[in-house]
Enzyme design. Structure first.
Site, mmCIF file in Angstrom:
data_model
loop_
_atom_site.group_PDB
_atom_site.id
_atom_site.type_symbol
_atom_site.label_atom_id
_atom_site.label_comp_id
_atom_site.label_asym_id
_atom_site.label_seq_id
_atom_site.Cartn_x
_atom_site.Cartn_y
_atom_site.Cartn_z
ATOM 1 N NE ARG A 1 -2.267 -1.350 3.655
ATOM 2 C CZ ARG A 1 -3.336 -1.796 3.553
ATOM 3 N NH1 ARG A 1 -4.259 -0.848 3.990
ATOM 4 N NH2 ARG A 1 -3.494 -3.012 3.557
ATOM 5 C CB THR A 2 3.584 2.443 1.935
ATOM 6 O OG1 THR A 2 3.169 2.398 3.185
ATOM 7 C CG2 THR A 2 4.511 3.820 2.129
ATOM 8 C CE LYS B 1 23.748 -7.401 -10.040
ATOM 9 N NZ LYS B 1 23.568 -6.101 -11.287
ATOM 10 N NE ARG C 1 7.847 0.835 4.273
ATOM 11 C CZ ARG C 1 6.590 0.241 4.382
ATOM 12 N NH1 ARG C 1 6.143 -0.783 4.059
ATOM 13 N NH2 ARG C 1 5.617 1.257 4.711
ATOM 14 C CG HIS D 1 5.322 4.792 7.857
ATOM 15 N ND1 HIS D 1 5.251 5.712 6.806
ATOM 16 C CD2 HIS D 1 4.521 3.531 7.666
ATOM 17 C CE1 HIS D 1 4.626 5.068 5.882
ATOM 18 N NE2 HIS D 1 4.121 3.666 6.246
#
Lengths: 433, 308
Positions: free
Chosen positions: B58-59, B86, B108, B136
């Site tokens: 959702r975010t 990597k 995030r 957040h």
């Protein structure tokens, strides 16, 4: 035998081992102190005029990581010793968590041989308590002692197994040597990256509670009492640890302790203030102000014997990452005195004599060696400090390979001006000689 | 009036004036979402990168839609599709993005503080889409927006946050945002999941969920992650639901016009029961809608777009 003589003239001699604090001369003959006193006659001696400066025994660091062998890109015995000399240190203990670790006599011999070739100051290796620092089986402590190890520690990691710690303390008594404890209960410290408290709660960083250290301090003190072994507590960081130390010491248990400059000056709030700067990530973590106040008091009152830097150089790649993934540790030898002079002595928290004692005679007594004093006949290890000199901390100018310094940009006073190691001038006016 | 801050990293660092500006801007932009053609040219020619080191539906979608509604170009990078796997460092990754012309980075990351670190590495603005257990902030802002829209105000309201506060970045952002806007905040949850220092910042820590919900204006229920049980924070999901879950009986203690919120995704029957989650007091879907509006506002304010 004619040896070079050096007269250090007209300074303020601060030597807590002899309770000296007065304007005097210090005369060096070869690698020994010949005399200390006012207006010394020294025909033919070279003269170092130090009027207005403080003259003290060379500093002793009970706790440094030189990363040699195995991680020479972080530090090596040469660069670490130059950092030491620049910080006024003439004796440093190097911890065994190298790669491979210093867990057998040949590796102790390696450090001493490298030190002979490359070091500006006296380097005294600490051997591992357990083979491979794995916390399972005792390393060959006797053999390492005979090769020159001055103490034993699994520093960097706790000795989680109480039985192994008990045996180490017991076994060490055979050579009258001592155990340096990195006190940390792994189950409580698990995955923590900073002190557990209001700040970790706010920042959402996993905490290491004060009790993670204190329960291990209590355990090791009980084991020291039970075995009669000598215990030295590394980098104390909590109020409860100090209380346990005080209690056992007053009962006559053979225990000593050290505290780092960063735990004396910084608090956990520094993590928030700097916006998660990884140079605030150390183990044990920077604690909250009430712990710091207690450490300061304990140092001032002599409950804590020594200041030790826990100099832990890392490559920038190990610090220039997300907070959880950054290496623990900061460097400290090149800033220890000015940090503590500016923030404790000038702030009226600690006397100059007590600070010098915690850097000289205090650690010398932990070691039980003829060091840390300007007594005639003792090693000519001397530091001359300019209390008035003010300078901004610039990690790029350090002799250490490490740049992981939490004091970068700080304005500090009291920089070492000259360092004399075993009669040899090794550092003068900002330059390694 | 521009935002005072260059980045949106944490509501702890934002003042009430900036929060109000964001909420007001979101208010005026929200109607775009209900137009027949959901697109304005405001951020045309701007590139927004979403960099997700943790899974999110959702975010991430919310940010991408917000950017698209404003005509910005979006690029998304996640741990499974890029050179992150990597072993490239965060600094190198974002410098590469910047070199390719990213105007703003939304990140995030599982480690607290990573967005602060990113902001130091980068000249372009950074929006924190959740950093570890820290904050957040866009969720916090959309929660404030939802409450304000429904209640007409934030000041003086009593908001109860229930669940795993310790590991919740949503809780931290909600707490700062609500306190700064003059609301009263209560928390309740298993004592093992309450962080230290809450009282110091002015939060009331309640011993029971019932105490927290009593006469509350708003209840925010946090997701409980099942791995916390394996971590030893509580004995069983069953016991969690029994003592700390929000159900109709407990919600009945709150004011009759209480708003029931959840940042999603929900564990139905664990921290919240389905009857109330789907009931008349729930505004959980509105939270999602408002999330897009708030993110449009942030992109607009940070990228300095002009209304046409």
């Amino acid at each position: 035998m004619s040896e070079a003589r050096l007269l250090i003239r007209g300074g303020r001699v601060v030597d807590p081992s002899q309770e000296l604090d007065a304007e005097m001369d210090v005369l060096i003959n070869g690698d020994r102190i010949e005399a200390v006193g006012p207006n010394l006659e020294a025909k033919g001696a070279e003269v170092l005029e130090v009027k207005g400066l403080v003259v003290a025994p060379g500093f002793i660091d009970l706790h440094a990581h030189l990363r040699d062998p195995g991680q020479e890109w972080k530090e090596d015995i040469g660069s670490g010793s130059r950092a030491a000399a620049a910080g006024g240190y003439t004796t440093i203990l190097c911890m065994p968590n190298t790669s491979p670790p210093l867990d057998e006599a040949a590796r102790i011999a390696y450090v001493l041989r490298r030190a002979q070739d490359a070091a500006m100051v006296r380097v005294l290796p600490v051997g591992a308590i357990s083979r491979g620092l794995e916390g399972q089986h005792l390393a060959e402590m006797g053999d390492m002692h005979c090769a020159g190890a001055v103490a034993f520690s699994d520093d960097g990691k706790p000795v989680a197994d109480a039985g192994l710690m008990r045996r180490a303390l017991e076994y060490a008594t055979a050579w009258d040597t001592f155990i340096i404890a990195h006190a940390e209960e792994p189950a409580l410290a698990a995955h923590g990256v900073m002190h557990e408290g209001a700040v970790s709660g706010r920042l959402g960083l996993r905490g290491i509670p004060a009790a993670a250290e204190a329960v291990m301090v209590a355990r090791d003190l009980m084991l020291a009492e039970m075995t009669g072994g000598r215990l030295h507590l590394a980098h104390l960081s909590t109020r409860e640890s100090v209380r346990w130390l005080e209690q056992y010491r007053s009962r006559g248990v053979a225990v000593t302790a050290e505290v780092t400059p960063h735990h004396l000056v910084l608090t956990d709030e520094e993590v928030a203030r700097t916006g998660f700067d990884t140079n605030t990530k150390v183990n044990p973590p920077l604690r909250s102000p009430e712990h710091r106040e207690c450490l300061r008091r304990a140092l001032a009152e002599g409950i804590i014997d020594a200041v030790a830097t826990d100099h832990a150089p890392h490559h920038p790649d190990d610090k220039d990452v997300e907070y959880d993934w950054a290496a623990f540790g900061v460097i400290g030898m090149e800033t220890a005195f000015p940090v503590l002079y500016t923030h404790l002595v000038q702030a009226g928290i600690l006397s100059l004599a007590r600070l010098v004692e915690a850097l000289t005679w205090g650690p010398a007594r932990v070691l039980r060696r003829h060091l840390g004093s300007l007594r005639p006949g003792w090693p000519a290890d001397v530091v001359v400090v300019d209390l008035k000199q003010e300078r901004t901390v610039d990690p790029d100018a350090f002799y250490s390979k490490g740049r992981n310094c939490p004091f970068a940009g700080w304005e500090l006073r009291g920089w070492p001006r000259y360092t004399i190691s075993a009669g040899r001038l090794v550092f003068a006016d900002g330059q390694i000689l | 009036m521009p935002l005072k801050s260059h980045d949106v990293l944490a509501l702890e660092e934002m003042d009430a004036e900036d929060i109000r500006l964001i909420l007001d801007t979101a208010d005026s932009l929200k109607e775009i979402m209900f137009r027949a053609i959901k697109k304005v040219p405001t951020l045309r020619g701007k590139t927004v990168v979403t960099l997700f080191y943790e899974p999110s539906t959702r975010t991430r979608t919310s940010f991408e839609l917000a950017a698209k509604y404003m005509s910005a170009d979006t690029v998304s990078i996640s741990t499974t599709t890029s050179s992150i796997q990597k072993g490239e460092t965060l600094r190198d990754t974002v410098r590469t993005l910047e070199a390719m012309g990213a105007d703003l980075v939304v990140m995030r990351h599982p480690v607290s503080g990573s967005c602060h670190y990113l902001a130091r590495c980068l000249d372009a603005p950074v929006i924190n889409a959740g950093d570890g257990m820290h904050e957040h902030p866009t969720q916090g802002l959309l929660d404030l927006f939802t409450i304000r829209e429904r209640k007409g105000r934030l000041e003086g309201l009593t908001v109860a946050i229930v669940g795993d506060i310790l590991h919740s970045r949503v809780a931290r952002s909600d707490i700062w945002g609500l306190l700064k806007m003059g609301a009263r905040v209560r928390v309740a949850g298993p004592p093992t999941l309450l962080p230290p220092g809450l009282e110091d910042v002015g939060v009331r820590v309640c011993r029971t969920v019932e105490e927290a919900l009593q006469d509350a204006d708003v209840v925010q229920v946090l997701r409980i992650q099942r791995e916390r049980q394996r971590g030893g924070y509580f004995p069983s999901v069953r016991e969690y639901a029994k003592f700390f879950g929000v159900n109709a009986a407990r919600l009945g203690l709150a004011k009759p016009d209480v708003l029931l919120m959840h940042p999603g995704p929900m564990n139905r029957g664990v921290e919240i029961t389905s009857d109330i989650a789907d009931g008349p007091r729930a505004v959980i879907r509105e939270q999602v809608t408002n999330g897009v509006a708030v993110r449009m506002a942030l992109l607009y304010l940070l990228l300095g777009g002009r209304e046409e």
